[in-house]
Motif scaffolding. Structure first.
Motif, PDB file in Angstrom:
ATOM      1  N   MET A   1       0.689  -1.100   0.035  1.00  0.00           N
ATOM      2  CA  MET A   1       0.015   0.001  -0.020  1.00  0.00           C
ATOM      3  C   MET A   1       0.717   1.081   0.054  1.00  0.00           C
ATOM      4  O   MET A   1       1.772   1.363   0.861  1.00  0.00           O
ATOM      5  CB  MET A   1      -0.717  -0.063   1.522  1.00  0.00           C
ATOM      6  N   ALA A   2       0.557   2.346  -0.945  1.00  0.00           N
ATOM      7  CA  ALA A   2       1.390   3.380  -0.842  1.00  0.00           C
ATOM      8  C   ALA A   2       0.428   4.676  -1.210  1.00  0.00           C
ATOM      9  O   ALA A   2      -0.639   4.417  -1.798  1.00  0.00           O
ATOM     10  CB  ALA A   2       2.431   3.255  -1.804  1.00  0.00           C
ATOM     11  N   VAL A   3       0.826   5.677  -0.577  1.00  0.00           N
ATOM     12  CA  VAL A   3       0.171   6.879  -0.911  1.00  0.00           C
ATOM     13  C   VAL A   3       0.642   7.455  -2.329  1.00  0.00           C
ATOM     14  O   VAL A   3       1.624   7.401  -2.677  1.00  0.00           O
ATOM     15  CB  VAL A   3       0.505   8.126   0.017  1.00  0.00           C
ATOM     16  N   THR A   4      -0.155   8.128  -3.122  1.00  0.00           N
ATOM     17  CA  THR A   4       0.030   8.247  -4.609  1.00  0.00           C
ATOM     18  C   THR A   4       0.226   9.698  -4.838  1.00  0.00           C
ATOM     19  O   THR A   4       0.723  10.190  -5.886  1.00  0.00           O
ATOM     20  CB  THR A   4      -1.016   7.725  -5.537  1.00  0.00           C
ATOM     21  N   GLY A   5      -0.251  10.493  -3.937  1.00  0.00           N
ATOM     22  CA  GLY A   5      -0.121  12.012  -3.942  1.00  0.00           C
ATOM     23  C   GLY A   5      -1.225  12.690  -3.711  1.00  0.00           C
ATOM     24  O   GLY A   5      -2.194  12.158  -3.052  1.00  0.00           O
ATOM     25  N   PRO A   6      -1.253  14.118  -3.554  1.00  0.00           N
ATOM     26  CA  PRO A   6      -2.285  14.940  -3.097  1.00  0.00           C
ATOM     27  C   PRO A   6      -3.550  14.673  -4.011  1.00  0.00           C
ATOM     28  O   PRO A   6      -3.279  14.491  -5.075  1.00  0.00           O
ATOM     29  CB  PRO A   6      -1.737  16.309  -3.122  1.00  0.00           C
ATOM     30  N   ASP A   7      -4.731  14.817  -3.074  1.00  0.00           N
ATOM     31  CA  ASP A   7      -5.874  14.596  -3.869  1.00  0.00           C
ATOM     32  C   ASP A   7      -6.890  15.721  -3.865  1.00  0.00           C
ATOM     33  O   ASP A   7      -7.850  15.715  -4.660  1.00  0.00           O
ATOM     34  CB  ASP A   7      -6.512  13.117  -3.637  1.00  0.00           C
ATOM     35  N   PHE A   8      -6.631  16.327  -2.736  1.00  0.00           N
ATOM     36  CA  PHE A   8      -7.816  17.465  -2.360  1.00  0.00           C
ATOM     37  C   PHE A   8      -7.203  18.306  -1.705  1.00  0.00           C
ATOM     38  O   PHE A   8      -6.529  18.174  -0.305  1.00  0.00           O
ATOM     39  CB  PHE A   8      -8.973  16.690  -1.566  1.00  0.00           C
ATOM     40  N   ILE A   9      -7.423  19.825  -2.026  1.00  0.00           N
ATOM     41  CA  ILE A   9      -7.062  20.796  -1.048  1.00  0.00           C
ATOM     42  C   ILE A   9      -8.113  21.690  -0.585  1.00  0.00           C
ATOM     43  O   ILE A   9      -8.907  22.066  -1.488  1.00  0.00           O
ATOM     44  CB  ILE A   9      -5.975  21.804  -1.651  1.00  0.00           C
ATOM     45  N   SER A  10      -8.509  21.818   0.460  1.00  0.00           N
ATOM     46  CA  SER A  10      -9.408  22.868   0.975  1.00  0.00           C
ATOM     47  C   SER A  10      -8.921  23.802   2.141  1.00  0.00           C
ATOM     48  O   SER A  10      -7.953  23.475   2.898  1.00  0.00           O
ATOM     49  CB  SER A  10     -10.492  22.122   1.547  1.00  0.00           C
ATOM     50  N   LEU A  11      -9.358  24.909   2.205  1.00  0.00           N
ATOM     51  CA  LEU A  11      -9.065  26.067   3.169  1.00  0.00           C
ATOM     52  C   LEU A  11     -10.479  26.433   3.926  1.00  0.00           C
ATOM     53  O   LEU A  11     -11.502  26.513   3.360  1.00  0.00           O
ATOM     54  CB  LEU A  11      -8.772  27.312   2.256  1.00  0.00           C
ATOM     55  N   GLN A  12     -10.257  26.484   5.384  1.00  0.00           N
ATOM     56  CA  GLN A  12     -11.265  26.969   6.099  1.00  0.00           C
ATOM     57  C   GLN A  12     -11.340  28.374   6.003  1.00  0.00           C
ATOM     58  O   GLN A  12     -10.560  28.945   6.142  1.00  0.00           O
ATOM     59  CB  GLN A  12     -11.055  26.361   7.532  1.00  0.00           C
ATOM     60  N   VAL A  13     -12.669  28.888   5.782  1.00  0.00           N
ATOM     61  CA  VAL A  13     -12.799  30.270   5.517  1.00  0.00           C
ATOM     62  C   VAL A  13     -13.758  30.663   6.537  1.00  0.00           C
ATOM     63  O   VAL A  13     -14.677  30.165   7.023  1.00  0.00           O
ATOM     64  CB  VAL A  13     -13.262  30.639   4.108  1.00  0.00           C
TER      65      VAL A  13
END
Length: 122
Positions: A1-13
């Motif tokens: 099992m391995a992480v493949t990279g960023p998938d989602f970015i969110s900013l709390q506002v």
């Protein structure tokens, strides 16, 4: 099992509608029909970018700068035009436009103070 990279970015506002309007107006982002009611997910590729309501217990005012220590870079095709529109309307430009290894690049602060860098070389 391995992480493949960023998938989602969110900013709390602090103000979801104001942040949505800012990102749509200045960056030309388009809201995706998908997403929960407490967030606005934009149609960005290859990684989804979103703004969302504050999670319980989150106080953006408690920090000198939200997201300190994290770098958010977004690719854009018209970096200089975006800079010019932000500057003309009095928004904070943290780093003036320059040409570097990632093309035309600059950093601005969004309405909550997050520092976002735009560049034009894919």
């Amino acid at each position: 099992m391995a992480v493949t990279g960023p998938d989602f970015i969110s900013l709390q506002v602090r103000d979801l509608q104001a942040s949505q309007a800012f990102y749509e107006r200045y960056l030309g982002l388009v809201r995706s029909p998908a997403g929960p009611p407490h967030a606005v997910v934009f149609q960005t590729t290859p990684i989804a970018f979103a703004v969302r309501d504050l999670a319980p217990g989150t106080d953006l005012s408690a920090a000198a700068q939200p997201g300190i220590g994290a770098a958010v870079w977004l690719h854009a095709t018209d970096v200089q035009d975006i800079h010019d529109a932000l500057a003309a309307d009095g928004h904070t430009v943290v780093v003036a436009p320059f040409d570097g290894p990632f093309g035309r690049t600059f950093t601005f602060a969004d309405p909550d103070g997050y520092q976002i860098t735009l560049h034009d070389r894919a």
